[in-house]
Design a protein around this motif. Structure first.
Motif, PDB file in Angstrom:
ATOM      1  N   ARG A 213      -4.662  -8.551  -6.660  1.00  0.00           N
ATOM      2  CA  ARG A 213      -4.485  -8.784  -5.218  1.00  0.00           C
ATOM      3  C   ARG A 213      -3.398  -9.822  -4.954  1.00  0.00           C
ATOM      4  N   LEU A 214      -3.266 -10.777  -5.860  1.00  0.00           N
ATOM      5  CA  LEU A 214      -2.198 -11.772  -5.744  1.00  0.00           C
ATOM      6  C   LEU A 214      -1.074 -11.505  -6.725  1.00  0.00           C
ATOM      7  N   GLY A 215      -1.410 -11.207  -7.955  1.00  0.00           N
ATOM      8  CA  GLY A 215      -0.384 -11.036  -8.979  1.00  0.00           C
ATOM      9  C   GLY A 215       0.513  -9.838  -8.767  1.00  0.00           C
ATOM     10  N   ALA A 216      -0.040  -8.733  -8.248  1.00  0.00           N
ATOM     11  CA  ALA A 216       0.788  -7.532  -8.070  1.00  0.00           C
ATOM     12  C   ALA A 216       1.931  -7.758  -7.090  1.00  0.00           C
ATOM     13  N   PRO A 217       1.691  -8.272  -5.884  1.00  0.00           N
ATOM     14  CA  PRO A 217       2.834  -8.515  -4.988  1.00  0.00           C
ATOM     15  C   PRO A 217       3.738  -9.644  -5.448  1.00  0.00           C
ATOM     16  N   MET A 218       3.190 -10.629  -6.143  1.00  0.00           N
ATOM     17  CA  MET A 218       4.028 -11.723  -6.627  1.00  0.00           C
ATOM     18  C   MET A 218       4.987 -11.240  -7.711  1.00  0.00           C
ATOM     19  N   ARG A 223      11.545 -10.811 -10.065  1.00  0.00           N
ATOM     20  CA  ARG A 223      11.299  -9.515  -9.468  1.00  0.00           C
ATOM     21  C   ARG A 223       9.951  -9.480  -8.751  1.00  0.00           C
ATOM     22  N   PRO A 224       9.874 -10.088  -7.569  1.00  0.00           N
ATOM     23  CA  PRO A 224       8.646  -9.987  -6.778  1.00  0.00           C
ATOM     24  C   PRO A 224       8.445  -8.554  -6.298  1.00  0.00           C
ATOM     25  N   ARG A 225       7.189  -8.178  -6.033  1.00  0.00           N
ATOM     26  CA  ARG A 225       6.861  -6.804  -5.651  1.00  0.00           C
ATOM     27  C   ARG A 225       6.001  -6.772  -4.393  1.00  0.00           C
ATOM     28  N   PRO A 226       6.519  -7.209  -3.269  1.00  0.00           N
ATOM     29  CA  PRO A 226       5.699  -7.266  -2.053  1.00  0.00           C
ATOM     30  C   PRO A 226       5.139  -5.917  -1.625  1.00  0.00           C
ATOM     31  N   GLN A 287       4.335 -10.192   2.363  1.00  0.00           N
ATOM     32  CA  GLN A 287       5.672  -9.615   2.299  1.00  0.00           C
ATOM     33  C   GLN A 287       6.759 -10.677   2.176  1.00  0.00           C
ATOM     34  N   ASP A 288       6.374 -11.927   2.291  1.00  0.00           N
ATOM     35  CA  ASP A 288       7.357 -13.010   2.209  1.00  0.00           C
ATOM     36  C   ASP A 288       7.428 -13.654   0.820  1.00  0.00           C
ATOM     37  N   VAL A 289       6.786 -13.029  -0.189  1.00  0.00           N
ATOM     38  CA  VAL A 289       6.768 -13.659  -1.521  1.00  0.00           C
ATOM     39  C   VAL A 289       8.142 -13.667  -2.184  1.00  0.00           C
ATOM     40  N   THR A 290       9.117 -13.007  -1.583  1.00  0.00           N
ATOM     41  CA  THR A 290      10.494 -13.091  -2.073  1.00  0.00           C
ATOM     42  C   THR A 290      11.101 -14.464  -1.783  1.00  0.00           C
ATOM     43  N   ASP A 291      10.491 -15.194  -0.845  1.00  0.00           N
ATOM     44  CA  ASP A 291      10.941 -16.540  -0.519  1.00  0.00           C
ATOM     45  C   ASP A 291      10.263 -17.544  -1.460  1.00  0.00           C
ATOM     46  N   PRO A 292      11.014 -18.450  -2.094  1.00  0.00           N
ATOM     47  CA  PRO A 292      10.433 -19.368  -3.077  1.00  0.00           C
ATOM     48  C   PRO A 292       9.273 -20.209  -2.540  1.00  0.00           C
ATOM     49  N   GLN A 293       9.393 -20.688  -1.306  1.00  0.00           N
ATOM     50  CA  GLN A 293       8.319 -21.519  -0.757  1.00  0.00           C
ATOM     51  C   GLN A 293       7.065 -20.685  -0.508  1.00  0.00           C
ATOM     52  N   ALA A 294       7.259 -19.479   0.003  1.00  0.00           N
ATOM     53  CA  ALA A 294       6.112 -18.594   0.240  1.00  0.00           C
ATOM     54  C   ALA A 294       5.461 -18.202  -1.082  1.00  0.00           C
ATOM     55  N   ARG A 295       6.286 -17.979  -2.083  1.00  0.00           N
ATOM     56  CA  ARG A 295       5.736 -17.651  -3.392  1.00  0.00           C
ATOM     57  C   ARG A 295       4.910 -18.813  -3.938  1.00  0.00           C
TER      58      ARG A 295
END
Length: 332
Positions: A213-218, A223-226, A287-295
């Motif tokens: 639930r967390l690792g898949a989009p991260m 290469r994040p996978r939102p 969907q914002d996990v591409t951003d370092p702070q959101a990640r």
């Protein structure tokens, strides 16, 4: 605290184990399944009245909320029953392809809830409904369309699945757990096997939440996978993480009520850390996990979920005689 003793190679929890199983079933499992069945009945009734997305989305959200209380129970009838209720992860896109095929062919199965039980699990359950109600490729239908009829049938089929799961748990599998160690019980040869099985559900559910639930989009830092976030279309990815953690916490508390008088202060504190970390996440769909702070916020939440797992292991697993290194994936 109720009396119990531990052994190095086996659990020896005869009377307390039975009590822990009873508490888990009566306080968590059966009420959770009943609430899910009630929510899916409302969903099906609402779909029959108005199957358009804007009318049905609130009932869908309520049904999904109810499901999350029991979503990570993969024990007995839930082990197979959950597959068609919540077909996820779907990294290969089977759900949109299967639904697209039904709609393109105007397959008459969409008007037959009984026959729909034979359709691929990719086109059944909550994630099929989410696709139809929220995805732009499907959700533009009107009340007289084939897709609207399909939505109604998927909702009816989901309600039927929920009812079947409640029935088999209430009439059969709950007694199988309660009667662990009794003559004729070939599933659980000893009482400690039943308590260990329920304990395993708690740890494996939290591991799934952290890893999937967390690792898949991260994904990875590079290469994040939102797009792989659970229930991202309905913007409930974050909500599912919190509800799954709360369900694990509640099941642990129910087991502890029968085994250790329910005193799990470290676990309660760890659950509060999960809630606090979730509040720092801005995008409910990840969907914002591409951003370092959101990640970073997602990573903190992931660590909090793992911390909850560790706390349950220390406060509930240790008294059960289960070592901290216990692997919830294989039961060792």
């Amino acid at each position: 605290m109720k009396p119990f003793r531990t052994a190095a190679l086996a659990l020896c929890l005869a009377a307390p184990a039975a009590a822990g199983v009873d508490e888990a079933i009566d306080r968590h499992v059966l009420p959770g399944l009943a609430a899910f069945a009630a929510a899916t009945e409302t969903l099906a009734q609402n779909a029959e009245a108005d199957c358009r997305p804007e009318a049905l989305q609130p009932a869908f959200q309520a049904a999904f909320d109810a499901w999350m209380r029991v979503a990570d129970l993969r024990l007995g009838p839930s082990e197979t029953g959950a597959l068609s209720i919540a077909f996820w992860p779907d990294a290969r896109g089977f759900t949109p392809r299967t639904l697209s095929g039904l709609i393109a062919d105007q397959d008459p199965v969409a008007r037959d809830a009984a026959a729909y039980a034979e359709v691929s699990i990719a086109a059944r359950g909550l994630f099929a409904l989410e696709m139809l109600l929220y995805d732009e490729a499907f959700a533009g239908y009107d009340a007289e369309s084939y897709t609207c009829a399909l939505v109604t049938t998927v909702a009816r089929d989901l309600d039927g699945q929920a009812d079947a799961l409640v029935t088999v748990w209430a009439q059969d599998y709950a007694d199988t757990l309660r009667s662990a160690g009794e003559p004729g019980n070939a599933t659980f040869l000893t009482e400690d096997e039943a308590i260990r099985a329920l304990y395993t559900q708690i740890l494996s559910g939290l591991q799934f939440t952290a890893d999937q639930r967390l690792g898949a989009p991260m994904g990875t830092l590079d290469r994040p996978r939102p797009a792989r976030a659970e229930a991202r279309r309905s913007a409930r990815s974050l909500r599912n993480v919190v509800l799954a953690a709360e369900a694990a916490h509640d099941l642990a508390a129910a087991l502890a009520e029968g085994l250790t008088d329910g005193d799990l202060p470290q676990t309660a504190a760890a659950m509060e850390r999960v809630r606090a970390a979730a509040q720092a996440v801005d995008d409910p769909a990840f969907q914002d996990v591409t951003d370092p702070q959101a990640r970073l916020h997602a990573e903190v939440l992931q660590q909090a979920v793992r911390g909850l797992r560790d706390a349950i292991g220390a406060e509930l697993g240790a008294p059960l005689g289960i070592a901290p290194g216990f692997n919830s994936q294989d039961g060792d």
